[in-house]
Design a protein around this motif. Structure first.
Motif, mmCIF file in Angstrom:
data_model
loop_
_atom_site.group_PDB
_atom_site.id
_atom_site.type_symbol
_atom_site.label_atom_id
_atom_site.label_comp_id
_atom_site.label_asym_id
_atom_site.label_seq_id
_atom_site.Cartn_x
_atom_site.Cartn_y
_atom_site.Cartn_z
ATOM 1 N N ALA A 1 0.844 -1.199 0.000
ATOM 2 C CA ALA A 1 0.000 0.000 0.000
ATOM 3 C C ALA A 1 0.872 1.239 0.000
ATOM 4 N N TRP A 2 0.291 2.348 -0.477
ATOM 5 C CA TRP A 2 0.912 3.668 -0.408
ATOM 6 C C TRP A 2 0.051 4.551 0.491
ATOM 7 N N ILE A 3 0.681 5.459 1.216
ATOM 8 C CA ILE A 3 -0.038 6.470 1.987
ATOM 9 C C ILE A 3 0.534 7.835 1.622
ATOM 10 N N LEU A 4 -0.347 8.830 1.556
ATOM 11 C CA LEU A 4 0.046 10.198 1.252
ATOM 12 C C LEU A 4 -0.310 11.075 2.444
ATOM 13 N N SER A 5 0.689 11.772 2.978
ATOM 14 C CA SER A 5 0.413 12.755 4.029
ATOM 15 C C SER A 5 0.301 14.125 3.380
ATOM 16 N N ALA A 6 -0.688 14.883 3.841
ATOM 17 C CA ALA A 6 -0.939 16.208 3.285
ATOM 18 C C ALA A 6 -0.439 17.266 4.259
ATOM 19 N N GLY A 7 0.068 18.342 3.684
ATOM 20 C CA GLY A 7 0.543 19.451 4.500
ATOM 21 C C GLY A 7 1.489 20.315 3.704
ATOM 22 N N SER A 8 1.833 21.465 4.257
ATOM 23 C CA SER A 8 2.722 22.392 3.566
ATOM 24 C C SER A 8 4.156 21.873 3.583
ATOM 25 N N GLY A 9 4.855 22.089 2.468
ATOM 26 C CA GLY A 9 6.269 21.747 2.393
ATOM 27 C C GLY A 9 6.522 20.285 2.712
ATOM 28 N N PRO A 10 7.478 19.995 3.619
ATOM 29 C CA PRO A 10 7.891 18.612 3.865
ATOM 30 C C PRO A 10 6.857 17.745 4.568
ATOM 31 N N LYS A 11 5.735 18.316 5.006
ATOM 32 C CA LYS A 11 4.672 17.474 5.558
ATOM 33 C C LYS A 11 3.954 16.681 4.474
ATOM 34 N N SER A 12 4.090 17.104 3.209
ATOM 35 C CA SER A 12 3.534 16.334 2.099
ATOM 36 C C SER A 12 4.529 15.251 1.713
ATOM 37 N N ARG A 13 4.126 14.005 1.914
ATOM 38 C CA ARG A 13 5.027 12.873 1.674
ATOM 39 C C ARG A 13 4.241 11.696 1.110
ATOM 40 N N ILE A 14 4.975 10.769 0.482
ATOM 41 C CA ILE A 14 4.401 9.497 0.044
ATOM 42 C C ILE A 14 5.291 8.380 0.566
ATOM 43 N N TYR A 15 4.655 7.403 1.230
ATOM 44 C CA TYR A 15 5.352 6.218 1.720
ATOM 45 C C TYR A 15 4.737 4.975 1.086
ATOM 46 N N ARG A 16 5.536 3.910 1.050
ATOM 47 C CA ARG A 16 5.039 2.626 0.543
ATOM 48 C C ARG A 16 5.475 1.501 1.470
ATOM 49 N N THR A 17 4.569 0.552 1.684
ATOM 50 C CA THR A 17 4.915 -0.673 2.387
ATOM 51 C C THR A 17 4.707 -1.863 1.468
ATOM 52 N N TRP B 1 7.898 1.037 6.342
ATOM 53 C CA TRP B 1 7.475 1.948 5.283
ATOM 54 C C TRP B 1 8.702 2.623 4.688
ATOM 55 N N ARG B 2 8.718 2.736 3.370
ATOM 56 C CA ARG B 2 9.818 3.415 2.688
ATOM 57 C C ARG B 2 9.340 4.777 2.182
ATOM 58 N N LEU B 3 10.081 5.829 2.520
ATOM 59 C CA LEU B 3 9.755 7.164 2.029
ATOM 60 C C LEU B 3 10.067 7.242 0.540
ATOM 61 N N GLN B 4 9.066 7.586 -0.267
ATOM 62 C CA GLN B 4 9.255 7.667 -1.712
ATOM 63 C C GLN B 4 9.274 9.101 -2.229
ATOM 64 N N PHE B 5 8.590 9.991 -1.529
ATOM 65 C CA PHE B 5 8.540 11.389 -1.967
ATOM 66 C C PHE B 5 8.469 12.287 -0.748
ATOM 67 N N LEU B 6 9.304 13.318 -0.755
ATOM 68 C CA LEU B 6 9.300 14.355 0.281
ATOM 69 C C LEU B 6 9.240 15.691 -0.421
ATOM 70 N N ASN B 7 8.194 16.452 -0.179
ATOM 71 C CA ASN B 7 7.970 17.707 -0.878
ATOM 72 C C ASN B 7 8.972 18.767 -0.425
ATOM 73 N N ALA B 8 9.754 19.263 -1.364
ATOM 74 C CA ALA B 8 10.751 20.287 -1.049
ATOM 75 C C ALA B 8 10.266 21.695 -1.350
ATOM 76 N N ASP B 9 9.085 21.814 -1.958
ATOM 77 C CA ASP B 9 8.535 23.127 -2.321
ATOM 78 C C ASP B 9 7.666 23.624 -1.177
ATOM 79 N N THR B 10 8.112 24.645 -0.471
ATOM 80 C CA THR B 10 7.374 25.134 0.689
ATOM 81 C C THR B 10 6.029 25.746 0.307
ATOM 82 N N ALA B 11 5.843 26.067 -0.970
ATOM 83 C CA ALA B 11 4.580 26.644 -1.422
ATOM 84 C C ALA B 11 3.581 25.589 -1.878
#
Length: 348
Positions: free
Chosen positions: A93-109, A116-126
């Motif tokens: 499964a994948w999970i997406l966390s919502a939030g500004s900047g680095p709080k937006s992430r995608i993990y996969r198990t 869980w492996r971190l697949q995406f970490l949002n670097a855009d603060t906007a």
């Protein structure tokens, strides 16, 4: 006693036939829960395997059709809000966390949530990522609120090992302040493996559509309620053409009473037939067709409760008056997630 005429008998038979044709009300079961936070997204893989995710780092899974649930450990403790989830079976499964900047992430198990492996970490603060959807076990699309002068759409072709931000030339130009509502995980959905839809919230309530798995996009304006904090909130497509959408004013979560909040399309979102809203006030958060219960069956969820229709939204019946946001259907069954970790199964 007089004998009924032949015409009267025909009328009586017709009335009786209509009465017999009415389907029974679905059976609603409140399920045991392993969570206490808002369960914002639900994804049913099949009649037995169901995942749900939400606030305070919550991810739960059932492997017995919702009769029991297990709370899974997730990264970053309870600091993230997992507002979308997508699973392919009981282990992956994948999970997406919502939030500004680095709080937006995608993990996969791939081991049922043991790690869980971190697949995406949002670097855009906007940027603020809202929802994602997978057309296969390897190809997926994620959408985030627009950064200054660009629309943020991610795409993966390798099960999320890499997520690539599409170039501005491949995506629609954003309206000022355009974004989606991370309300149910249903602002990005697939109609089939290659047809993808994105529902934007404020300010324009637009539909983005891709027919090539998310590589290129077009836009459609819609007649849904819109405004500074109002717009589309959830979609469900039975195939590449036939969809249902809901909308809401997120500044009026419990009191929204706008009328242009439910619509049906049969031409991939080009045109919409507007339907009645459910009977209680409150912003709608998500919707799903119920594929095994007939072509008109759907369930809508929101901050005023959950509701079902058997006639494509022409009329609605209340399932619960509790706050509900996550919803997913397989066959004749629907699973709903809501406030305080509550879960329901609706059997049509």
């Amino acid at each position: 006693m007089s004998t009924p005429s032949r015409g009267s008998l025909l009328v009586l038979c017709a009335v009786a036939a209509v009465g017999r044709a009415q389907p029974p009300a679905p059976r609603v079961t409140e399920l045991p829960s392993a969570a206490s936070a808002l369960l914002q997204a639900v994804h049913a893989v099949n009649a037995q395997v169901v995942w749900a995710s939400g606030h305070k780092g919550t991810v739960v899974r059932s492997r017995d059709g919702g009769r029991s649930w297990e709370r899974l450990e997730t990264p970053a403790g309870d600091s993230l809000e997992f507002r979308d989830i997508h699973a392919v079976h009981a282990d992956t499964a994948w999970i997406l966390s919502a939030g500004s900047g680095p709080k937006s992430r995608i993990y996969r198990t791939t081991n049922g949530g043991a790690t869980w492996r971190l697949q995406f970490l949002n670097a855009d603060t906007a940027a603020f990522y809202d929802c994602f959807s997978f057309g296969s076990s390897t190809t997926g699309v994620a959408y985030g609120d627009a950064s200054p002068q660009r629309t943020n759409i991610l795409r993966t072709e390798d099960a999320g090992r890499t997520w690539k931000l599409l170039a501005p030339t491949a995506v629609p130009a954003p309206l000022p302040g355009e974004g989606a509502f991370a309300a149910s995980g249903l602002c990005v959905v697939h109609g089939d493996a290659n047809t993808v839809y994105i529902a934007t919230g404020s300010p324009g309530a637009r539909i983005f559509r891709s027919r090539d798995g998310g590589r290129r996009w077009t836009t459609e304006n819609t007649p849904f309620a819109r405004g500074i904090s109002a717009g589309l909130s959830g979609l469900s497509f039975a195939d590449a053409q036939r969809g249902i959408a809901v909308a809401g004013d997120m500044s009026r979560l419990r009191t929204d009473s706008a009328q242009s909040v439910v619509g049906i399309t049969t031409d991939s979102g080009r045109t919409w037939s507007m339907r009645s809203r459910p009977p209680r006030p409150g912003a709608l958060a998500g919707v799903t067709w119920v594929p095994g219960a007939g072509p008109g069956a759907a369930v809508a969820v929101g901050f005023g409760g959950a509701f079902y229709t058997l006639d494509e939204g022409r009329s609605w019946t209340t399932i619960t008056t509790d706050v509900t946001t996550g919803v997913s259907a397989v066959g004749r069954q629907v699973w709903i997630g809501g406030a305080n970790g509550k879960l329901w199964r609706v059997d049509f």
